[in-house]
Write a protein that holds these residues in place. Structure first.
Motif, short mmCIF file in Angstrom:
data_model
loop_
_atom_site.label_atom_id
_atom_site.label_comp_id
_atom_site.label_asym_id
_atom_site.label_seq_id
_atom_site.Cartn_x
_atom_site.Cartn_y
_atom_site.Cartn_z
N GLN A 57 98.64 61.70 65.02
CA GLN A 57 99.28 62.94 65.45
C GLN A 57 100.28 62.67 66.57
O GLN A 57 101.44 63.12 66.52
CB GLN A 57 98.21 63.93 65.94
N TYR A 178 99.94 59.86 58.13
CA TYR A 178 99.68 61.24 58.56
C TYR A 178 99.41 62.13 57.36
O TYR A 178 98.51 63.00 57.40
CB TYR A 178 100.87 61.76 59.35
N GLN A 182 95.99 64.34 56.60
CA GLN A 182 95.92 65.75 56.24
C GLN A 182 95.16 65.96 54.93
O GLN A 182 94.40 66.92 54.79
CB GLN A 182 97.33 66.34 56.12
N ASN A 200 88.94 68.42 64.53
CA ASN A 200 90.33 68.89 64.52
C ASN A 200 90.69 69.69 65.77
O ASN A 200 91.84 69.69 66.21
CB ASN A 200 90.60 69.74 63.28
N ILE A 203 92.17 67.54 68.50
CA ILE A 203 93.46 66.90 68.26
C ILE A 203 94.55 67.93 68.53
O ILE A 203 94.65 68.93 67.82
CB ILE A 203 93.57 66.38 66.81
N MET A 206 96.93 70.13 65.89
CA MET A 206 96.62 69.64 64.55
C MET A 206 96.68 70.81 63.58
O MET A 206 95.96 71.79 63.73
CB MET A 206 95.22 69.03 64.54
#
Length: 615
Positions: A57, A178, A182, A200, A203, A206
Motif C-alpha cells: 500500500q 498490489y 486486492q 485491513n 492498513i 486500504m
C-alpha cells in the motif's frame, strides 16, 4: 540536460533511477512507523498479510509521489531539481503518515477528508488547543524528517549504482503485487477468512474489495456473513416528518437549552458543578442518559431532531430544519441561538437551524472560555431587553470543556492540574489525572456561567414559566479503559457517550430515574408535553417521551464519523462497514457469547429507514 550531479557523471536516462529506490525506502519507513502503532495479529498468515499489505500500500502511494515529482519537474521545466522536489514531497508524505498514526492511535480511524476539512476550514484550531510546546514538537519533527530524507536520498543514489532495474520495472512489480493483494482481500472476505480481513483496518486508506457476487456466479460457495446485518445507508428521498404536525399549544413555555460540549455524565457532581448539582432537587433527572454519538455532529443532530444521525446526509441535502423550530416560529417565539464556537461547522446552519440561520450568533473572542463568557453576557443582555410576555427559545452551546480552556487566574482549580495540553504526548502510559482535572476545572467554570443565567431568570421572574434543559452533545474519555483512547470520536463507551440530562420543568414534580434514555427522546418530550402535539411520536421521531420511557431493554443506535453501534442490555454491538456485528462490554473487551436479538436489529433498521421515502 543533467540533474544537479556534476556534469558528465550520469546520463539523463539513468539520472532518475534513484527515484525507485528512494520510493521503496520511504515505503519501508512508512511501513515501520505504522506497524509500530498497529495491533499485532496472532496468526502467521495475518501477520504476513498485514506486513505485505502495508508495504505494498505504501509502495503504491510512494510511486504516486514519484509520478507527482516527475510531473512537477516537467511542468516547471526544472528537471535538474528532481532531488529537491522529491525530498519536499516525501517529507510532506511522511508528515502525513506520522499524523495519521497519531490520529489512529487517538481516534482509531485513519486520517481522512473530514479531518482535512477541519484543517482547511479553520475549525481545527478552534477544536484543538495548540500549546507552544506542541508547536515546538512539530518543528522538531519537521527538522527530523528533512534530515531523514537527506539520508534516504544519499542511500538511494548509492543503491541505484548496483542494480539494472528501471523505474518501470519497479512500478510494474508493485502494481501487480498490489492487484494480487486486492484479489486476496476479496477472496478472504468472500470465504470468511476474518483474521485476514480484520487487518485491513490497520492498513491506511486500504480500499475495501468484495468479490462475493463474482465468485458466487463462478460457482464458489461464499460465506454470507453479513446477511441480515446490512444497515441501510442514508439516501435521498427524505420524508420528515411523515405527517403534518397537529399541535395545540395553550400557554407556550420559554425553553432554554444549556448544552456543554464534551460534558460527560459523571461531572454533574457537588465538587465539579456545585451550582447545577444543587438544582437536582428541583429537577427531573435522567441518570442513565446517552447521547446518540461520540461526536458533536450527530449528538446535537439527534438531540434537536429526535432521529438517529444516519439521517444527517438527506437532512443536509434537503436543508430541512428541526420540526421544533417550525413550532416555535409558529407560536411567536423569540430565538436566541448562541454558539461559543461556530455553528456552521458542522453545518448546523443548513440542518438544525436552517430556518433560523440568519439569527445564529457565536463568540467573538479567541479562547473557548472567553467565548463562553461572551455568549452568556450577550444572552443575559438580550433577555433583559425582551418583553416579559414574549416567549423565547434559547440555545447556548458552551465550549470550554471541549477546548480545555479556563480564564487566566481562574480562582477554582482542581489539583494537580495540567497547564497546557500537548496531544503528541498522549499514550497508554501518560498520567491522565492532571489532564482530567483540567477538564473538571473547565466544567466548574461553565457551571458558574450557568449559575449566572439561572440568577437572571430568577431576577426577571421567568423561572416559573421557563423550561431549562442542561445536557451535552457527547462525553470525553481520558484512557479510563487503559486502551489508549483519549477525547471523543473514537469509541462508543460510556465515557464518550453517557451524558447528563436534567430538566427544570415548571409545574412538574422533581424526579430521578435510571431508566435508559437517549437524545432521541428529547424532541418527542417537547412536542408532546410542551406543544401539545397529538401526532404519534413515530411521525417525527425514533425516540419516546422522557416521561413514558419503554424500559432498559431498548436498543440505542449510535453514530460516529466512520462507525456505528447499538447499545443494548449494557453491551455494545459494533457494526462494521460490511455489516458484521461484534459484541463488546463497556470496557471494550470482546464478548463471544452475546448476540444482538434479531428484533432489536430489525427495529434499528426500521428507525433508519422510517423517514426515507419509498422509491
Amino acid at each position: 540536460m543533467y540533474l544537479s550531479h556534476p556534469e558528465g557523471t550520469v546520463t539523463y536516462r539513468n539520472s532518475r533511477r534513484w527515484l525507485a529506490a528512494f520510493a521503496i525506502l520511504n515505503a519501508l519507513v512508512m511501513t515501520g512507523i505504522t506497524l509500530t502503532h498497529s495491533q499485532w495479529p496472532n496468526s502467521l498468515s495475518s501477520q504476513l498479510y498485514l506486513v505485505l499489505g502495508m508495504l505494498l500500500q505504501f509502495s503504491v502511494l510512494s510511486f504516486l509521489v514519484v509520478l507527482l515529482t516527475i510531473a512537477l519537474a516537467y511542468v516547471l521545466r526544472s528537471q535538474k531539481y528532481y532531488a529537491a522536489f522529491a525530498m519536499t514531497l516525501f517529507t510532506i508524505a511522511q508528515l502525513i503518515i506520522i499524523t495519521n498514526v497519531k490520529v489512529f492511535s487517538l481516534y482509531h480511524f485513519h486520517l481522512n477528508g473530514m479531518v482535512l476539512n477541519l484543517l482547511f476550514s479553520g475549525a481545527l484550531l478552534e477544536n484543538i488547543a495548540f500549546s507552544w510546546s506542541m508547536w515546538l514538537s512539530v518543528g522538531a519533527l519537521l527538522l527530523g524528517l528533512i534530515f531523514g530524507q537527506t539520508l534516504l536520498l544519499l542511500l538511494s543514489r548509492k543503491l541505484s549504482q548496483f542494480h539494472q532495474f528501471t523505474n518501470r520495472h519497479h512500478v510494474g512489480f508493485f502494481l501487480t503485487s498490489y492487484i494480487v493483494l486486492q484479489l486476496l482481500s476479496g477472496c478472504a472476505d468472500a470465504f470468511g477468512w476474518n483474521q485476514i480481513t480484520a487487518q485491513n483496518r490497520y492498513i491506511p486508506w486500504m480500499p475495501t474489495t468484495t468479490m462475493r457476487s463474482s465468485l458466487e456466479k463462478m460457482g464458489f460457495e461464499v460465506v454470507q456473513s453479513t446477511e441480515g446485518h446490512n444497515l441501510p445507508d442514508t439516501a435521498d428521498g427524505l420524508q420528515y416528518p411523515r405527517n403534518p404536525l397537529q399541535c395545540n399549544t395553550q400557554k407556550p413555555l420559554n425553553i432554554l437549552m444549556l448544552v456543554v460540549d464534551s460534558l460527560r455524565a459523571d461531572q454533574l457532581t457537588a465538587e465539579v458543578m456545585p451550582n447545577s448539582f444543587k438544582l437536582r432537587n428541583q429537577a427531573q433527572v435522567f441518570d442513565n442518559h446517552y447521547s446518540t454519538s461520540n461526536a458533536t455532529r450527530y449528538g446535537l443532530f439527534s438531540m434537536m431532531y429526535g432521529i438517529s444521525g444516519s439521517y444527517w446526509k438527506p437532512i443536509l441535502a434537503a436543508e430541512k430544519g428541526s420540526a421544533l423550530f417550525d413550532l416555535t416560529t409558529e407560536n411567536g417565539y423569540q430565538h436566541f441561538i448562541y454558539g461559543s464556537s461556530t455553528l456552521t461547522f458542522p453545518e448546523f446552519d443548513r440542518t438544525i437551524f436552517s430556518s433560523l440561520r440568519n439569527q445564529l450568533q457565536q463568540g467573538n473572542s479567541k479562547s473557548s472560555a472567553a467565548n463562553d463568557l461572551d455568549i452568556t453576557q450577550r444572552f443575559i443582555t438580550d433577555l433583559q431587553q425582551l418583553p416579559s410576555n414574549k416567549p423565547f427559545f434559547g440555545f447556548l452551546f458552551f465550549d470550554a470543556p471541549h477546548g480545555f480552556s479556563i480564564p487566566e487566574n481562574y480562582p477554582h482549580r482542581i489539583e494537580p492540574m495540567l497547564e497546557q495540553v500537548n496531544y503528541l504526548e498522549l499514550n497508554n502510559d501518560y498520567d491522565p489525572v492532571p489532564f482530567l482535572n483540567l477538564y473538571k476545572t473547565t466544567a466548574h467554570y461553565v457551571d458558574s456561567l450557568i449559575q449566572s443565567i439561572m440568577e437572571e431568570l430568577a431576577r426577571t421572574q421567568r423561572l416559573d414559566n421557563t423550561l431549562v434543559i442542561i445536557t451535552s452533545d457527547h462525553g470525553q474519555e481520558f484512557n479510563e479503559m487503559g486502551k489508549n483512547y483519549w477525547g471523543h470520536n473514537s469509541n462508543f463507551s460510556l465515557w464518550q457517550t453517557k451524558v447528563p440530562l436534567m430538566l427544570l420543568w415548571p409545574g412538574r414534580e422533581p424526579m430521578a430515574t435510571n431508566t435508559l434514555s437517549s437524545h432521541e427522546d428529547l424532541i418527542p418530550t417537547l412536542l408532546t408535553e410542551a406543544f401539545g402535539c397529538a401526532n404519534p411520536t413515530t411521525d417525527y421521531s425514533t425516540g419516546y417521551s422522557l416521561f413514558n420511557l419503554p424500559g432498559n431493554d431498548r436498543g440505542l443506535l449510535m453514530e460516529s464519523w466512520t462507525d456505528r453501534a447499538i447499545l443494548y442490555d449494557g453491551h455494545l454491538f459494533l457494526i462494521n462497514p460490511l455489516g458484521g456485528i461484534d459484541a463488546v462490554d463497556q470496557n471494550y473487551d470482546s464478548i463471544d457469547d452475546r448476540e444482538l436479538p434479531p428484533e432489536v436489529l430489525a427495529g434499528t433498521i426500521e428507525h433508519m429507514s422510517r423517514f426515507l421515502k419509498v422509491k
